[in-house]
Design a protein around this motif. Structure first.
Motif: not given
Length: 319
Positions: A28-32
């Motif tokens: 559920g973690v988005k990396e940006e």
């Protein structure tokens, strides 16, 4: 080696996916990647000798690669220098596809295809210390790449991690101070700073920095104090963790190095320490955000230094 290979592979995947991917290790973690204009395609605003806003030296020219209608988010801090990339004697060439800017004391190389860059500064050639080494409370040379304000503020409360990633090599580290060298006053430091601000009152903020290189130490020492030492100091709280926290080995001339660390827990600690010492007393953690950034050289002494940066990213793992 396996860990390093995994890091490099994840970055390659992120690059092809636009740096907004699902993090496989944290569901559920988005990396940006949150640094804007990471290839410097929009150019730079140039500053003058004096960093105090009332002297109007924060916007005296542009690096625009000979193009029109660019909108820079980056600024080059040249405070404390006599030479200036905006002056008529500065030169611009393209060498093997790399944009190269020189002013007699400083050299900037930009690869707009990859985002790689070089920051080289020769304090003796600049001449600001020609009458002798820097004295206490005097200004000092800066040669930094700065984002004065992020286009969008990332809130710390929304993050699972904040990974600093840097591939780099120190190319020069010559002490030119001679017999008057005093390590309590004179140093060459390559620094990576962000400001962490109260987004409900951005006058309340702290400096969080990674001193990647300091000529006086294999690993820079932990530092926690109010910004001071010269007339244009901000009086804000500064926290720098010790270098062993974020580096795997000392930074030496001619040796490739990789920095890859989640610094979010350390930033939280810096905020708690700031409040313990009377700073940002009315600020709540949920209101904190990243508002600005700079990376580059500060020379409170006479040195000839150079740094090549091959890959720079600030990777936010968003909930």
């Amino acid at each position: 080696m396996k860990k390093l290979a995994a890091i490099i592979l994840s970055i390659i995947i992120c690059m092809f996916a636009g740096c907004a991917t699902e993090n496989g290790g944290q569901k559920g973690v988005k990396e940006e990647q949150i640094i804007p204009d990471i290839h410097f395609e929009e150019g730079f605003v140039l500053t003058g000798f004096d960093s105090r806003p009332e002297y109007n030296q924060r916007d005296i020219g542009r690096i625009d690669y000979g193009q029109d209608n660019l909108s820079p988010v980056w600024r080059i801090g040249q405070w404390g220098c006599l030479s200036n990339l905006a002056y008529e004697n500065a030169t611009y060439t393209v060498e093997n596809g790399v944009d190269v800017f020189r002013d007699g004391g400083k050299e900037l190389k930009i690869n707009r295809q990859t985002g790689a860059y070089s920051l080289n500064v020769n304090a003796a050639a600049d001449g600001v210390y020609a009458d002798g080494v820097r004295q206490e409370n005097e200004p000092w040379i800066h040669f930094i790449l700065e984002i004065p304000q992020f286009p969008e503020f990332v809130k710390l409360k929304d993050l699972e991690y904040l990974t600093y990633y840097l591939e780099f090599q120190l190319t020069k580290g010559e002490n030119q101070c001679g017999a008057d060298y005093d390590p309590n006053l004179h140093s060459s430091m390559f620094l990576w700073y962000i400001t962490v601000s109260d987004l409900t009152d951005t006058s309340q903020y702290l400096w969080f920095g990674l001193p990647i290189y300091d000529n006086r130490h294999d690993y820079s020492l932990e530092f926690a104090a109010q910004d001071g030492g010269k007339e244009d100091s901000t009086d804000a709280f500064i926290y720098n963790p010790g270098g062993e926290i974020f580096l795997d080995m000392p930074v030496k001339v001619g040796v490739n190095n990789v920095l890859s660390r989640d610094m979010l827990p350390t930033i939280k600690y810096a905020f708690e320490l700031a409040q313990e010492r009377g700073f940002m007393k009315n600020t709540k953690f949920e209101n904190l955000g990243i508002t600005s950034m700079y990376i580059g050289w500060e020379l409170p002494g006479t040195f000839n230094v150079g740094m090549d940066v091959y890959n720079m990213q600030l990777l936010a793992g968003k909930k």
